[in-house]
Scaffold this motif. Structure first.
Motif, PDB file in Angstrom:
ATOM      1  N   GLY A 110       0.827  -1.206   0.000  1.00  0.00           N
ATOM      2  CA  GLY A 110       0.000   0.000   0.000  1.00  0.00           C
ATOM      3  C   GLY A 110       0.859   1.252   0.000  1.00  0.00           C
ATOM      4  N   VAL A 111       0.405   2.266  -0.727  1.00  0.00           N
ATOM      5  CA  VAL A 111       1.165   3.504  -0.871  1.00  0.00           C
ATOM      6  C   VAL A 111       0.347   4.679  -0.357  1.00  0.00           C
ATOM      7  CG1 VAL A 111       2.146   5.116  -2.563  1.00  0.00           C
ATOM      8  CG2 VAL A 111       2.489   2.655  -2.835  1.00  0.00           C
ATOM      9  N   GLY A 112       0.978   5.490   0.456  1.00  0.00           N
ATOM     10  CA  GLY A 112       0.454   6.804   0.795  1.00  0.00           C
ATOM     11  C   GLY A 112       1.150   7.764  -0.148  1.00  0.00           C
ATOM     12  N   ALA A 113       0.440   8.177  -1.188  1.00  0.00           N
ATOM     13  CA  ALA A 113       1.038   8.951  -2.277  1.00  0.00           C
ATOM     14  C   ALA A 113       1.704  10.224  -1.770  1.00  0.00           C
ATOM     15  CB  ALA A 113      -0.033   9.301  -3.304  1.00  0.00           C
ATOM     16  N   LEU A 114       2.756  10.656  -2.477  1.00  0.00           N
ATOM     17  CA  LEU A 114       3.444  11.896  -2.130  1.00  0.00           C
ATOM     18  C   LEU A 114       2.452  13.053  -2.108  1.00  0.00           C
ATOM     19  CD1 LEU A 114       6.725  11.532  -4.208  1.00  0.00           C
ATOM     20  CD2 LEU A 114       6.509  11.424  -1.715  1.00  0.00           C
ATOM     21  N   HIS A 115       2.495  13.850  -1.052  1.00  0.00           N
ATOM     22  CA  HIS A 115       1.576  14.980  -0.887  1.00  0.00           C
ATOM     23  C   HIS A 115       2.182  15.942   0.135  1.00  0.00           C
ATOM     24  CE1 HIS A 115       0.667  12.391   2.533  1.00  0.00           C
ATOM     25  NE2 HIS A 115       0.092  13.424   3.127  1.00  0.00           N
ATOM     26  N   SER A 116       1.542  17.075   0.307  1.00  0.00           N
ATOM     27  CA  SER A 116       1.952  18.014   1.354  1.00  0.00           C
ATOM     28  C   SER A 116       0.706  18.687   1.912  1.00  0.00           C
ATOM     29  CB  SER A 116       2.929  19.063   0.808  1.00  0.00           C
ATOM     30  OG  SER A 116       2.284  19.880  -0.141  1.00  0.00           O
ATOM     31  N   HIS A 117       0.820  19.250   3.091  1.00  0.00           N
ATOM     32  CA  HIS A 117      -0.268  19.975   3.737  1.00  0.00           C
ATOM     33  C   HIS A 117       0.337  20.939   4.752  1.00  0.00           C
ATOM     34  CE1 HIS A 117       0.463  16.908   6.800  1.00  0.00           C
ATOM     35  NE2 HIS A 117       0.153  15.976   5.916  1.00  0.00           N
ATOM     36  N   PRO A 118      -0.413  21.953   5.152  1.00  0.00           N
ATOM     37  CA  PRO A 118       0.134  22.942   6.079  1.00  0.00           C
ATOM     38  C   PRO A 118       0.281  22.417   7.511  1.00  0.00           C
ATOM     39  CG  PRO A 118      -2.142  23.475   5.549  1.00  0.00           C
ATOM     40  CD  PRO A 118      -1.738  22.341   4.651  1.00  0.00           C
ATOM     41  N   HIS A 119      -0.358  21.302   7.819  1.00  0.00           N
ATOM     42  CA  HIS A 119      -0.309  20.746   9.174  1.00  0.00           C
ATOM     43  C   HIS A 119       1.066  20.140   9.467  1.00  0.00           C
ATOM     44  CE1 HIS A 119      -4.197  20.324   7.192  1.00  0.00           C
ATOM     45  NE2 HIS A 119      -4.727  20.678   8.351  1.00  0.00           N
ATOM     46  N   VAL A 120       1.561  20.289  10.674  1.00  0.00           N
ATOM     47  CA  VAL A 120       2.732  19.549  11.126  1.00  0.00           C
ATOM     48  C   VAL A 120       2.226  18.151  11.481  1.00  0.00           C
ATOM     49  CG1 VAL A 120       4.554  19.356  12.864  1.00  0.00           C
ATOM     50  CG2 VAL A 120       3.892  21.604  11.982  1.00  0.00           C
ATOM     51  N   GLN A 121       2.965  17.137  11.068  1.00  0.00           N
ATOM     52  CA  GLN A 121       2.552  15.744  11.277  1.00  0.00           C
ATOM     53  C   GLN A 121       3.651  14.989  12.016  1.00  0.00           C
ATOM     54  OE1 GLN A 121       1.379  13.732   7.660  1.00  0.00           O
ATOM     55  NE2 GLN A 121       2.140  11.754   8.411  1.00  0.00           N
ATOM     56  N   ALA A 122       3.271  14.274  13.075  1.00  0.00           N
ATOM     57  CA  ALA A 122       4.181  13.360  13.772  1.00  0.00           C
ATOM     58  C   ALA A 122       3.574  11.972  13.650  1.00  0.00           C
ATOM     59  CB  ALA A 122       4.344  13.757  15.230  1.00  0.00           C
ATOM     60  N   SER A 123       4.375  10.991  13.243  1.00  0.00           N
ATOM     61  CA  SER A 123       3.860   9.649  12.974  1.00  0.00           C
ATOM     62  C   SER A 123       4.639   8.591  13.739  1.00  0.00           C
ATOM     63  CB  SER A 123       3.949   9.346  11.479  1.00  0.00           C
ATOM     64  OG  SER A 123       3.196  10.286  10.738  1.00  0.00           O
ATOM     65  N   TYR A 124       3.910   7.582  14.203  1.00  0.00           N
ATOM     66  CA  TYR A 124       4.474   6.454  14.937  1.00  0.00           C
ATOM     67  C   TYR A 124       4.117   5.173  14.189  1.00  0.00           C
ATOM     68  CZ  TYR A 124       5.162   3.041  18.685  1.00  0.00           C
ATOM     69  OH  TYR A 124       5.573   1.967  19.424  1.00  0.00           O
ATOM     70  N   VAL A 125       5.120   4.335  13.940  1.00  0.00           N
ATOM     71  CA  VAL A 125       4.877   3.057  13.268  1.00  0.00           C
ATOM     72  C   VAL A 125       4.397   2.068  14.326  1.00  0.00           C
ATOM     73  CG1 VAL A 125       5.850   1.223  11.848  1.00  0.00           C
ATOM     74  CG2 VAL A 125       6.679   3.578  11.567  1.00  0.00           C
ATOM     75  N   ALA A 126       3.090   1.824  14.353  1.00  0.00           N
ATOM     76  CA  ALA A 126       2.496   0.940  15.351  1.00  0.00           C
ATOM     77  C   ALA A 126       2.688  -0.524  14.985  1.00  0.00           C
ATOM     78  CB  ALA A 126       1.007   1.253  15.503  1.00  0.00           C
ATOM     79  N   GLU A 127       2.822  -0.783  13.680  1.00  0.00           N
ATOM     80  CA  GLU A 127       2.950  -2.161  13.208  1.00  0.00           C
ATOM     81  C   GLU A 127       3.483  -2.133  11.780  1.00  0.00           C
ATOM     82  OE1 GLU A 127      -0.099  -5.912  13.370  1.00  0.00           O
ATOM     83  OE2 GLU A 127      -0.896  -4.075  12.506  1.00  0.00           O
ATOM     84  N   GLY A 128       4.393  -3.056  11.454  1.00  0.00           N
ATOM     85  CA  GLY A 128       4.856  -3.206  10.089  1.00  0.00           C
ATOM     86  C   GLY A 128       6.168  -2.502   9.802  1.00  0.00           C
ATOM     87  N   ARG A 129       6.503  -2.461   8.502  1.00  0.00           N
ATOM     88  CA  ARG A 129       7.700  -1.777   7.995  1.00  0.00           C
ATOM     89  C   ARG A 129       7.278  -0.874   6.853  1.00  0.00           C
ATOM     90  NH1 ARG A 129      10.993  -5.119   5.344  1.00  0.00           N
ATOM     91  NH2 ARG A 129      12.725  -3.684   5.430  1.00  0.00           N
ATOM     92  N   PHE A 130       7.786   0.347   6.844  1.00  0.00           N
ATOM     93  CA  PHE A 130       7.417   1.332   5.845  1.00  0.00           C
ATOM     94  C   PHE A 130       8.651   1.987   5.251  1.00  0.00           C
ATOM     95  CE2 PHE A 130       3.677   0.934   8.439  1.00  0.00           C
ATOM     96  CZ  PHE A 130       2.617   1.127   7.565  1.00  0.00           C
TER      97      PHE A 130
END
Length: 112
Positions: free
Chosen positions: A44-64
């Protein structure tokens, strides 16, 4: 804080399909902050994009494979990353997995 949901329990909330074929569910939000769980099948792909929000992400499961502003790294369960405002970013799930993303301010487009 009347009307603000301050607790979320495992499995609560409905999954919503994303335009790129994955799924998300909003866990919690205030005007200032939002927490969202994303689910990905292998490949699965989260396509390249941008937004004005600051985003912090945690890998809860898997490899990305995570790309931010042209830089790519492989992150696995327990890893995390931050995306400053307006930087182009995206992910590819190297195996089935879940990301837990926080956004500030909240993503009004996810509540529509």
């Amino acid at each position: 804080m009347t009307g603000t949901k301050i607790f979320s329990h495992a499995g609560e909330g409905a999954w919503t399909p994303t335009p790129d074929g994955n799924r998300r569910r909003v866990l919690l939000h205030t005007d200032e902050l939002m927490m969202v769980e994303f689910g990905f099948d292998k490949g699965g792909v989260g396509a390249l994009h941008s937004h004005p929000h600051v985003q912090a992400s945690y890998v809860a499961e898997g490899r990305f494979e995570v790309t931010i502003d042209g830089r790519t790294e492989i992150l696995e369960t327990g890893s995390s990353f931050i995306v400053p405002s307006n930087l182009v970013h995206g992910v590819k799930a190297l195996e089935a997995g879940r990301l837990v993303d926080s956004f500030t301010p909240h993503r009004a487009d996810f509540l529509a």
